[in-house]
Design an enzyme around this catalytic site. Structure first.
Site, mmCIF file in Angstrom:
data_model
loop_
_atom_site.group_PDB
_atom_site.id
_atom_site.type_symbol
_atom_site.label_atom_id
_atom_site.label_comp_id
_atom_site.label_asym_id
_atom_site.label_seq_id
_atom_site.Cartn_x
_atom_site.Cartn_y
_atom_site.Cartn_z
ATOM 1 N N HIS A 284 -11.723 19.123 -9.188
ATOM 2 C CA HIS A 284 -13.112 18.607 -9.724
ATOM 3 C C HIS A 284 -14.042 17.696 -8.842
ATOM 4 O O HIS A 284 -15.267 18.399 -8.588
ATOM 5 C CB HIS A 284 -12.999 17.670 -10.946
ATOM 6 C CG HIS A 284 -14.064 16.980 -11.232
ATOM 7 N ND1 HIS A 284 -14.778 17.354 -12.284
ATOM 8 C CD2 HIS A 284 -14.806 15.863 -10.907
ATOM 9 C CE1 HIS A 284 -15.863 16.537 -12.750
ATOM 10 N NE2 HIS A 284 -15.812 15.441 -11.612
ATOM 11 N N GLU A 285 -13.362 17.104 -7.925
ATOM 12 C CA GLU A 285 -14.408 16.463 -6.687
ATOM 13 C C GLU A 285 -14.750 17.587 -5.587
ATOM 14 O O GLU A 285 -15.935 17.260 -5.446
ATOM 15 C CB GLU A 285 -13.644 15.400 -5.897
ATOM 16 C CG GLU A 285 -13.151 14.207 -6.814
ATOM 17 C CD GLU A 285 -14.366 13.444 -7.478
ATOM 18 O OE1 GLU A 285 -15.375 13.337 -6.855
ATOM 19 O OE2 GLU A 285 -14.297 12.969 -8.677
ATOM 20 N N ASP A 366 -16.161 20.252 -13.962
ATOM 21 C CA ASP A 366 -14.967 20.305 -14.523
ATOM 22 C C ASP A 366 -14.635 21.859 -14.636
ATOM 23 O O ASP A 366 -13.603 22.535 -14.890
ATOM 24 C CB ASP A 366 -15.307 19.879 -16.093
ATOM 25 C CG ASP A 366 -15.039 18.358 -15.991
ATOM 26 O OD1 ASP A 366 -14.478 17.724 -14.958
ATOM 27 O OD2 ASP A 366 -15.273 17.735 -16.917
#
Length: 424
Positions: A284-285, A366
């Site tokens: 996600h990051e 996401d």
């Protein structure tokens, strides 16, 4: 008759306090709901929900008190002329120690020293109660009073070391800037931000936490493989000892160009059931990086900074504006403070807009992690973070839209589920 700028600013501050208190009341009502949202039924245990509810309500009660005291103090400082009084007294102090009160830089530093002492006195009771009562009551606080005091002293030391040269430079630029003042101020702040982003992880962050390389093993291999597959220039992979202060968990990345670093909280590693959940959070990051969210955010901040300085240059010589706040002179720092107060309405609108953009970025990151095949693991990781941090399960839609830069868990899970339905 001059426009009553000060009265208008105080009036708007009170109006915003009332509006935000209304949103706080809506959120408080949502936190008191005795049942989980339908999306989280069977996902979050009842025991975790009850603990989260109690923690959120404790923080909400504390927030009401803190905000009430804050608006009282801030309004009184402006309305009763405490700001110009304190500026004058800070100048009167300089001859007592053999310094020239006509020197604006020395006068400003004297003023800021007094402000720092005042803010420590007024903020300390709230910080102590938040850390050693609320956080401790719910099992999060891990720091001792000595560690708390040591961090406080380190923070003040950094302010004393870094503050004077930065403030002095800003005053000098304003005094010498001329018609290109906004450009010079922006250029200085741009360079300063790059310097701080460079030295913070190397020199400042290690003063407060210990960073150690993530040990060799399955987790490290998976993260390095993921980074390599995305051509993310990962140079270092650290674990930070967040558990020395709190059991809250997180992960983040930082660095310029080809020198990127990823940091995992040790609490995140302890709390997640398996490596896949941690890797999904990292995916996600990395989605933020791959989708250029970090660059867009940086550019947005630079544009807003330039516009703010441009606005400041338009009003900095307004005698009526300074007089409305009780000043016969026009000090640089006071001008910046007054300008920040006069643009509060715009700041709230901009903050709301940035939150909307940030929430959109979170959904995109996401979705990015899901496309990489981490949908189920990300879902489990988000739930685990929500549970272990005892984050609010029920949120008021108005409150979250106004305050949250990240969507509530219910919305993120719904978005992931919607993507699954589309694929089917």
């Amino acid at each position: 008759m001059a426009f009553p700028y000060m009265e208008a600013v105080v009036g708007f501050m009170i109006l915003m306090y009332l509006f935000e208190s209304y949103l706080d009341l809506r959120q408080h009502a949502a936190l008191k709901l005795p049942t989980l949202p339908k999306t989280l039924e069977g996902v979050i245990s009842q025991e975790k929900f009850e603990r989260s509810r109690a923690y959120s309500l404790d923080k909400s009660h504390f927030h009401f008190v803190h905000e009430f005291v804050t608006i009282l103090i801030d309004s009184a400082i402006l309305f009763f002329g405490i700001l110009p009084w304190f500026w004058k007294k800070s100048g009167n102090f300089l001859p007592l120690v053999g310094l020239n009160e006509e020197n604006e830089i020395l006068h400003t530093l004297s003023f800021l020293a007094g402000v720092m002492i005042w803010s420590q006195i007024t903020d300390l009771p709230f910080s102590l109660y938040s850390t050693f009562v609320i956080e401790a009551r719910h099992g999060f606080n891990k720091q001792t009073i000595w560690l708390f005091i040591r961090d406080l002293i380190k923070g003040m030391f950094l302010a004393i070391v870094l503050g004077p040269p930065i403030v002095s430079a800003i005053i000098w630029i304003v005094q010498k800037g001329g018609p290109y003042l906004a450009i010079y101020l922006w250029g200085f702040m741009f360079v300063l931000s790059l310097v701080m982003m460079t030295i913070y992880p190397i020199l400042i962050a290690p003063l407060f936490n210990k960073f150690t390389p993530l040990p060799d093993g399955e987790l490290r291999l998976k993260i390095e493989k993921l980074a390599s597959s995305l051509k993310f220039p990962l140079k270092k992979l650290f674990v930070v000892d967040g558990s020395t202060r709190s059991s809250h968990s997180n992960a983040y990345m930082y660095g310029f160009f080809k020198n990127k670093r990823i940091v995992l909280y040790d609490t995140l590693i302890q709390q997640c059931k398996n490596d896949e959940e941690i890797v999904a959070v990292i995916a996600h990051e990395l989605g933020h990086w791959k989708l250029n969210h970090t660059m867009y955010s940086f550019i947005a901040v630079q544009i807003l900074t330039f516009l703010q300085f441009g606005g400041y240059t338009l009003v900095r010589n307004s005698t009526d504006l300074f007089r409305s706040f009780g000043f016969d002179t026009q000090p640089v720092l006071i001008g910046l403070i007054i300008f920040q107060h006069t643009v509060i309405p715009i700041q709230h609108l901009v903050s709301f807009g940035l939150n909307l953009v940030s929430r959109s970025f979170e959904f995109q990151a996401d979705a990015f992690a899901k496309k990489l095949g981490y949908g189920s693991a990300l879902r489990a990781g988000l739930v685990k973070l929500q549970e272990e941090n005892l984050s609010a399960m029920n949120t008021d839609p108005w409150y979250s839209a106004y305050h949250y830069s990240h969507p509530p868990l219910v919305e993120r899970l719904a978005a992931l589920d919607e993507a699954d339905k589309k694929e089917e």
